[in-house]
Write an enzyme that holds these catalytic residues in place. Structure first.
Site, mmCIF file in Angstrom:
data_model
loop_
_atom_site.group_PDB
_atom_site.id
_atom_site.type_symbol
_atom_site.label_atom_id
_atom_site.label_comp_id
_atom_site.label_asym_id
_atom_site.label_seq_id
_atom_site.Cartn_x
_atom_site.Cartn_y
_atom_site.Cartn_z
ATOM 1 N N ASN A 19 11.045 -5.587 2.790
ATOM 2 C CA ASN A 19 10.040 -6.642 2.646
ATOM 3 C C ASN A 19 10.672 -8.020 2.574
ATOM 4 O OD1 ASN A 19 7.846 -5.098 2.948
ATOM 5 N ND2 ASN A 19 7.201 -5.099 0.809
ATOM 6 N N LYS B 20 13.004 -0.427 -0.055
ATOM 7 C CA LYS B 20 11.682 -1.023 0.152
ATOM 8 C C LYS B 20 11.736 -2.549 -0.029
ATOM 9 C CE LYS B 20 7.349 -1.682 0.424
ATOM 10 N NZ LYS B 20 6.715 -1.660 1.734
ATOM 11 N N ASP C 207 -8.325 9.161 -8.703
ATOM 12 C CA ASP C 207 -8.422 7.725 -8.988
ATOM 13 C C ASP C 207 -9.259 7.531 -10.249
ATOM 14 O OD1 ASP C 207 -7.852 5.121 -6.875
ATOM 15 O OD2 ASP C 207 -9.001 4.744 -8.711
ATOM 16 N N TYR D 212 -5.042 1.359 -0.797
ATOM 17 C CA TYR D 212 -4.593 1.300 0.600
ATOM 18 C C TYR D 212 -3.500 2.322 0.890
ATOM 19 C CZ TYR D 212 -7.557 -2.675 1.158
ATOM 20 O OH TYR D 212 -8.672 -3.460 1.230
ATOM 21 N N VAL D 213 -2.580 2.480 -0.049
ATOM 22 C CA VAL D 213 -1.475 3.412 0.183
ATOM 23 C C VAL D 213 -1.917 4.854 -0.078
ATOM 24 C CG1 VAL D 213 0.774 4.154 -0.717
ATOM 25 C CG2 VAL D 213 0.358 1.744 -0.208
ATOM 26 N N HIS E 103 11.564 -8.930 6.100
ATOM 27 C CA HIS E 103 10.386 -9.289 6.901
ATOM 28 C C HIS E 103 9.931 -10.706 6.558
ATOM 29 C CE1 HIS E 103 9.461 -4.692 7.034
ATOM 30 N NE2 HIS E 103 10.511 -5.028 7.751
ATOM 31 N N CYS F 95 32.215 -23.207 13.451
ATOM 32 C CA CYS F 95 30.875 -23.418 14.022
ATOM 33 C C CYS F 95 29.730 -23.311 13.015
ATOM 34 C CB CYS F 95 30.626 -22.429 15.148
ATOM 35 S SG CYS F 95 31.716 -22.712 16.539
HETATM 36 N N1 LIG Z 1 -0.982 -2.154 0.497
HETATM 37 C C1 LIG Z 1 0.039 -1.846 1.276
HETATM 38 O O1 LIG Z 1 -0.044 -1.922 2.504
HETATM 39 C C2 LIG Z 1 1.331 -1.384 0.689
HETATM 40 C C3 LIG Z 1 2.383 -1.074 1.527
HETATM 41 C C4 LIG Z 1 3.567 -0.585 0.983
HETATM 42 C C5 LIG Z 1 3.682 -0.429 -0.379
HETATM 43 N N2 LIG Z 1 2.654 -0.759 -1.202
HETATM 44 C C6 LIG Z 1 2.794 -0.511 -2.639
HETATM 45 O O2 LIG Z 1 2.029 0.664 -2.946
HETATM 46 C C7 LIG Z 1 1.464 0.547 -4.243
HETATM 47 C C8 LIG Z 1 -0.057 0.697 -4.143
HETATM 48 O O3 LIG Z 1 -0.565 -0.374 -3.397
HETATM 49 P P1 LIG Z 1 -2.087 -0.410 -2.913
HETATM 50 O O4 LIG Z 1 -2.205 -1.608 -2.054
HETATM 51 O O5 LIG Z 1 -2.480 0.913 -2.375
HETATM 52 O O6 LIG Z 1 -2.823 -0.647 -4.312
HETATM 53 P P2 LIG Z 1 -4.399 -0.654 -4.556
HETATM 54 O O7 LIG Z 1 -4.639 -1.611 -5.661
HETATM 55 O O8 LIG Z 1 -5.148 -0.786 -3.281
HETATM 56 O O9 LIG Z 1 -4.699 0.836 -5.085
HETATM 57 C C9 LIG Z 1 -4.276 1.296 -6.317
HETATM 58 C C10 LIG Z 1 -5.270 2.358 -6.751
HETATM 59 O O10 LIG Z 1 -4.760 3.008 -7.917
HETATM 60 C C11 LIG Z 1 -5.856 3.310 -8.755
HETATM 61 N N3 LIG Z 1 -5.366 3.587 -10.109
HETATM 62 C C12 LIG Z 1 -4.931 2.720 -11.042
HETATM 63 N N4 LIG Z 1 -4.555 3.383 -12.151
HETATM 64 C C13 LIG Z 1 -4.753 4.702 -11.895
HETATM 65 C C14 LIG Z 1 -4.549 5.889 -12.660
HETATM 66 N N5 LIG Z 1 -4.078 5.855 -13.884
HETATM 67 N N6 LIG Z 1 -4.853 7.067 -12.076
HETATM 68 C C15 LIG Z 1 -5.348 7.125 -10.812
HETATM 69 N N7 LIG Z 1 -5.561 6.029 -10.056
HETATM 70 C C16 LIG Z 1 -5.270 4.832 -10.602
HETATM 71 C C17 LIG Z 1 -6.750 2.076 -8.634
HETATM 72 O O11 LIG Z 1 -8.062 2.336 -9.062
HETATM 73 C C18 LIG Z 1 -6.651 1.811 -7.139
HETATM 74 O O12 LIG Z 1 -7.644 2.497 -6.420
HETATM 75 C C19 LIG Z 1 1.942 -0.793 -4.784
HETATM 76 O O13 LIG Z 1 3.110 -0.577 -5.527
HETATM 77 C C20 LIG Z 1 2.239 -1.583 -3.548
HETATM 78 O O14 LIG Z 1 3.199 -2.593 -3.792
HETATM 79 C C21 LIG Z 1 1.470 -1.216 -0.693
#
Ligand SMILES: NC(=O)c1ccc[n+]([C@@H]2O[C@H](COP(=O)([O-])OP(=O)(O)OC[C@H]3O[C@@H](n4cnc5c(N)ncnc54)[C@H](O)[C@@H]3O)[C@@H](O)[C@H]2O)c1
Length: 456
Positions: A215, A211, A31, A11-12, A218, A269
């Site tokens: 969170n 960060k 990935d 997602y990120v 929130h 208070c």
């Molecule tokens: N999801 C959110 O909206 C959001 C928002 C802010 C922060 N975060 C933080 O961002 C980070 C990522 O979150 P996410 O939701 O995108 O995770 P996710 O699980 O959706 O994606 C992680 C990706 O990393 C890949 N991956 C794992 N090991 C790898 C490697 N060695 N080389 C290349 N790719 C590899 C996985 O296959 C996967 O596609 C986390 O630390 C999360 O806490 C997420």
């Protein structure tokens, strides 16, 4: 245009890669999951996120967005690597940093054959200290190169929300960049040019921490609103109406008020009203753990202050500030009064100065409160600030007024425990021993606002 590799196309990472390509950079996503790489290469978003498909298609068409499983090629072809892999919880709550560690090792290995300087940016959510204790040593060990010379690690936490991540990325509230050496942030500032309104450059640790603060706040807001809603419903009050009115106050409620770390709250208070609400909730058999936790949290904070004073092993203590806040002589439930009571019980000799408190002027419940709490308060109160400070081994500053600052500045080397966080103009050797020394933060040249314009 900067060439960027993005590790992790979840997602990120997918949003980061597509949005940076949209901002005219050359981007390659990496990935371990070939399906995600394949999706991006065929112009499709690897995750469901509104607007992402369109950006990925456009990025592919423009030749600015690519994907691969080949780490070495991605590192070789990019100047900056963003680490966006997951950092899930282990069953005990501990962060699983296995993914971050592996990516750092892979990037490190790839860097062995690279001559140019490389910037690694931790975008995954990690606890303060992770960049320094895990990312930097792993990359250094696997690349056999020197941090700060051949490569650098920066922190750039992600603040987007799933469901509107593209819109959030392209119009962020804040962009936080952390580094040990502020010079390493220059290329990152370029990467975000045109996207962001506010870039904050700070230390690695602070960037990592922001960060979590966001969170945590929130989550606190949601839990608070839900507990208030629950209580309202059981008291037959329209909770939406109550919250609408509550939210309209941007002076005290939705504002920066009360959000500066300092000393415990008190006064006539807040404690009383919290007790009344908690009691009513108990009568109604309602479980409102957040509301019930506020007074214990405040007490724990007061305990930390007492412990900090006792830990000095000094017994002559000067306390500056007695009322519950500067500008009032109200002593009711003042945390300073509680602190002094505890110090007296531990055998400390305490002298107190408070420009707003004159025993002769105290009346009513305020007078009876202090007479009950510290009956011999008259013998401890002094009207001479200089004398209180001179005769104390440790000075506890509960109220930071210009007079207090002026005297402390003239007393370098005095042990000061500043319960309100030390002001930047206090002498650095009057260091706070209450938690970390905020003086160090004020003096951190990296902790400054560096950009305030938006062109998008
Ligand atoms: N999801 C959110 O909206 C959001 C928002 C802010 C922060 N975060 C933080 O961002 C980070 C990522 O979150 P996410 O939701 O995108 O995770 P996710 O699980 O959706 O994606 C992680 C990706 O990393 C890949 N991956 C794992 N090991 C790898 C490697 N060695 N080389 C290349 N790719 C590899 C996985 O296959 C996967 O596609 C986390 O630390 C999360 O806490 C997420």
């Amino acid at each position: 245009m900067t060439s960027i590799s993005v590790f992790g196309l979840g997602y990120v990472g997918a949003v980061t890669a597509a949005c940076l390509a949209d901002n005219d950079h050359w981007v390659v996503g990496v990935d371990v999951n070939p399906a995600k790489v394949q999706a991006l290469e065929s112009g499709r978003a690897p995750v469901l996120e509104p607007g992402l498909d369109k950006l990925v298609t456009a990025g592919r068409k423009a030749g600015r967005l690519h994907a691969t499983t080949d780490v070495v090629a991605a590192v070789r072809e990019s100047e900056i690597s963003f680490v966006c892999v997951g950092t899930p919880s282990l069953p005990n709550g501990r962060l699983d940093l296995g993914g971050v560690a592996r990516v750092c090792e892979e990037i490190g290995t790839a860097l062995r054959s690279k001559k140019q300087f490389h910037l690694v940016v931790l975008r995954s959510t990690v606890l303060p200290g992770t960049s320094r204790s895990l990312a930097i040593p792993r990359i250094a060990a696997f690349s056999q190169k020197q941090a700060g010379v051949d490569f650098a690690v920066c922190a750039n936490p992600e603040f987007t929300r799933e469901g509107c991540a593209v819109a959030d990325f392209l119009n962020p509230g804040i962009t936080v960049l952390g580094a040990d050496n502020p010079a390493h942030l220059a290329p990152l500032t370029e990467v975000y040019r045109g996207i962001t309104h506010q870039i904050f450059a700070t230390s690695l640790h602070a960037a990592e921490m922001v960060k979590y603060v966001c969170n945590c706040f929130h989550a606190l807001k949601v839990a608070f609103a839900n507990e208030i809603g629950t209580l309202c419903r059981h008291l037959d009050v329209d909770e939406q109406d109550v919250m609408k009115i509550f939210l309209s106050d941007d002076k005290l409620n939705i504002s920066t008020a009360y959000l500066k770390p300092g000393f415990a709250f008190g006064g006539s208070c807040l404690p009383k009203d919290l007790r009344a609400l908690a009691y009513r909730a108990k009568q109604l058999d309602l479980r409102l753990p957040l509301m019930r936790a506020i007074l214990p949290s405040n007490q724990a904070h007061l305990d930390r202050a007492v412990d900090a004073v006792l830990a000095t092993r000094s017994r002559r203590i000067g306390v500056v500030g007695l009322s519950f806040k500067p500008g009032t002589d109200d002593l009711r439930e003042s945390p300073s009064v509680q602190l002094i009571k505890r110090l007296l019980a531990e055998g400390c000799r305490v002298q107190i100065w408070d420009q707003d408190v004159s025993l002769g002027r105290l009346v009513g419940s305020n007078r009876s409160f202090i007479e009950e709490e510290i009956p011999h308060i008259g013998a401890l109160l002094s009207t001479n600030l200089e004398e209180v400070i001179n005769s104390a081994e440790v000075i506890v500053v509960g109220a930071k007024t210009p007079e207090v600052n002026a005297v402390l500045v003239r007393k370098p080397g005095r042990r000061v425990i500043d319960l309100q966080a030390i002001e930047p103009h206090l002498p650095s050797d009057a260091a706070s021993m209450y938690g970390t020394s905020p003086a160090a933060d004020y003096e951190n040249p990296a902790a400054r606002f560096v950009e305030a314009s938006a062109s998008r």
